[in-house]
Write a protein that holds these residues in place. Structure first.
Motif, short mmCIF file in Angstrom:
data_model
loop_
_atom_site.label_atom_id
_atom_site.label_comp_id
_atom_site.label_asym_id
_atom_site.label_seq_id
_atom_site.Cartn_x
_atom_site.Cartn_y
_atom_site.Cartn_z
N THR A 1 29.78 -46.42 10.57
CA THR A 1 31.17 -46.88 10.65
C THR A 1 31.90 -46.23 11.82
N GLU A 2 31.66 -44.95 12.02
CA GLU A 2 32.30 -44.25 13.14
C GLU A 2 31.85 -44.82 14.48
N ALA A 3 30.60 -45.27 14.54
CA ALA A 3 30.06 -45.78 15.79
C ALA A 3 30.46 -47.23 16.07
N THR A 4 30.67 -48.01 15.00
CA THR A 4 30.90 -49.45 15.18
C THR A 4 32.26 -49.94 14.73
N GLY A 5 32.92 -49.19 13.86
CA GLY A 5 34.17 -49.66 13.28
C GLY A 5 33.97 -50.55 12.08
N VAL A 6 32.72 -50.87 11.73
CA VAL A 6 32.44 -51.75 10.60
C VAL A 6 32.51 -50.94 9.30
N GLN A 7 33.41 -51.32 8.42
CA GLN A 7 33.55 -50.65 7.13
C GLN A 7 32.44 -51.12 6.19
N VAL A 8 31.82 -50.17 5.49
CA VAL A 8 30.71 -50.49 4.59
C VAL A 8 31.02 -49.91 3.21
N ARG A 9 31.02 -50.77 2.22
CA ARG A 9 31.22 -50.34 0.84
C ARG A 9 29.86 -50.22 0.15
N ILE A 10 29.58 -49.06 -0.44
CA ILE A 10 28.32 -48.84 -1.14
C ILE A 10 28.57 -48.83 -2.65
N ASP A 11 27.98 -49.77 -3.35
CA ASP A 11 28.04 -49.81 -4.81
C ASP A 11 26.66 -49.46 -5.36
N LYS A 12 26.61 -49.12 -6.64
CA LYS A 12 25.31 -48.81 -7.25
C LYS A 12 25.27 -49.32 -8.68
N GLU A 13 24.06 -49.64 -9.11
CA GLU A 13 23.82 -50.13 -10.46
C GLU A 13 22.61 -49.38 -11.03
N SER A 14 22.48 -49.39 -12.34
CA SER A 14 21.30 -48.80 -12.97
C SER A 14 20.05 -49.54 -12.51
N TRP A 15 18.94 -48.89 -12.62
CA TRP A 15 17.68 -49.49 -12.16
C TRP A 15 17.43 -50.84 -12.85
#
Length: 441
Positions: free
Chosen positions: A69-83
């Motif tokens: 994000t710092e290099a490109t300006g593209v915001q990335v949202r990371i979500d997670k779920e159980s296996w």
């Protein structure tokens, strides 16, 4: 190392990282030019991954994402779920055409909806050329009709985790290397009050790993080379009978275990032998300074590969995960740029190391990561990507193999037989019918 937006678009990790990458073990002296993925104006990304069992894995992935994000300006949202929830979430996203841009999926799940995934062959060829090539097992899970429908991300090794002092107390100077000796150990461990426990429930990783090892170690297989279902066989019968004898030595309740249960039971001191990733040991090790009980367990833990059965060779499944981009994503270039960045040497090596032996590298050029020699207990997991056998063995991967695994056909066969819900023959016949529903489509 700082990156500019131009650096990321041109080479993702820059010229310096490329030069270092070419000197990785197994890497070629030169590789094709890096593909150029210019993120779309206003691009944002959503990534859905599985919940971590080793915190360093998630922490470093988030740190690497921050770098992107710092290099490109593209915001990335990371979500997670159980296996267990990843598979149905991915299937729904594919079917409705909406959801995360990128997902981490299991085994051959990508083969259930290949037409819903973005072709990333250009990116995969670049990374493979630069970093010594992809391991064949992961590549098979991520390719369809000669094209990459995802990037092999990691193999989560599965190995025996045991209490060394208890094994010695049971009368064994070393851990048995064959299935006959392993059964005798489990009987002895039960007698001294420190039983074994292996997952017979719908654990995406542990349940499948154990069931496939049982079958393959005795020479059985779900299908032959042509994709014909051959689970109803003398070899499968021997595997079931062996599983029945092992089950008699287990701690109660393993038929309902998911991926978290054997970790919890082992770290609670309730049993002495499990099959697991490095996470059980890692949890004890990182918390030993705050918990005397875990300090004692960490000091006593040893790991080794699963015993060799009558087939005469090591045959293990290992949990495998692939990063896929759904073709409904409005920002395919940004998604490719993100994965390119995350797979470059600086990010990937950091992630493998911080995963503490949990995530085995997908590219041969990263095999010399220092994590594999940092602790003797990591050695059993170091070659997971190299040695894994795909769940569709011995037939081709595709919709049928993915669906058969997703329906837990093999896991249920063993569970019903060992718990007495069905005779071995009945369990085989039911598995044969269930598998044929998918392989005859």
């Amino acid at each position: 190392m700082k990156f500019t937006r131009r650096d990321v678009i041109r080479t993702t990790a820059g010229v310096a990282a490329g030069a270092i990458g070419s000197r990785l073990i197994g890497a070629p002296a030169f590789a094709q030019d890096a593909p150029k993925f210019t993120p779309e104006d206003g691009a944002t990304l959503r990534v859905l991954r599985w919940s971590p069992f080793v915190q360093g894995d998630e922490d470093q992935w988030l740190e690497n994402t921050k770098r992107f994000t710092e290099a490109t300006g593209v915001q990335v949202r990371i979500d997670k779920e159980s296996w267990e929830d990843i598979r149905p979430k991915a299937a729904v996203a594919a079917n409705v055409g909406s959801g995360p841009d990128i997902m981490w999926v299991w085994f051959d799940d990508a083969h259930q909806y290949p037409d819903k995934l973005l072709d990333v062959t250009d990116l995969a060829d670049y990374l493979g050329g630069k970093y010594g090539g992809w391991y064949e097992g992961g590549k098979g899970y991520a390719t369809r009709d000669g094209k990459f429908i995802g990037l092999p991300l990691a193999a989560i090794g599965n190995a025996i985790v045991y209490r060394d002092s208890w094994v010695k107390e049971a009368g064994f100077s070393e851990f048995p290397k064959d299935t006959a000796g392993f059964l005798e150990l489990c009987k002895a461990m039960q007698k001294i009050g420190h039983p074994a426990g292996f997952t017979h429930g719908h654990g995406v990783g542990d349940g499948n790993n154990y069931a496939h090892w049982l079958l393959w170690s005795h020479g059985g297989k779900m299908v032959d080379e042509s994709g014909k279902v051959v689970i109803n066989s003398p070899e499968t019968l021997k595997a079931i009978e062996y599983a029945q004898e092992l089950y008699k030595t287990f701690i109660p309740g393993t038929e309902s275990w998911l991926d978290v249960n054997n970790n919890r039971a082992f770290l609670a001191g309730e049993l002495g032998v499990i099959a697991n990733g490095i996470s059980a040991y890692n949890t004890a090790k990182i918390n030993k300074d705050n918990d005397p009980k875990l300090a004692e367990i960490a000091k006593d833990i040893r790991t080794t590969n699963l015993p060799i059965g009558p087939v005469g060779q090591s045959v293990e499944l290992h949990q495998t995960t692939t990063a896929v981009i759904f073709n409904y994503s409005p920002y395919p270039n940004a998604a490719k740029a993100y994965l390119q960045f995350m797979f470059e040497q600086e990010q990937m090596n950091d992630w493998i190391e911080k995963s503490a032996g949990y995530c085995c590298q997908p590219l041969k050029g990263f095999a010399n990561n220092p994590i594999w020699t940092a602790d003797p207990n990591n050695a059993a997991y170091a070659r997971a990507s190299e040695t894994l056998r795909p769940n569709g063995y011995a037939g081709p991967l595709g919709y049928a193999s993915a669906a058969t695994m997703a329906d837990y056909v093999l896991v249920d066969m063993f569970a019903k037989a060992v718990t007495g819900q069905a005779t071995p023959q009945e369990a085989m016949e039911e598995a044969d019918k269930r598998a044929n529903r998918y392989y005859r489509v």
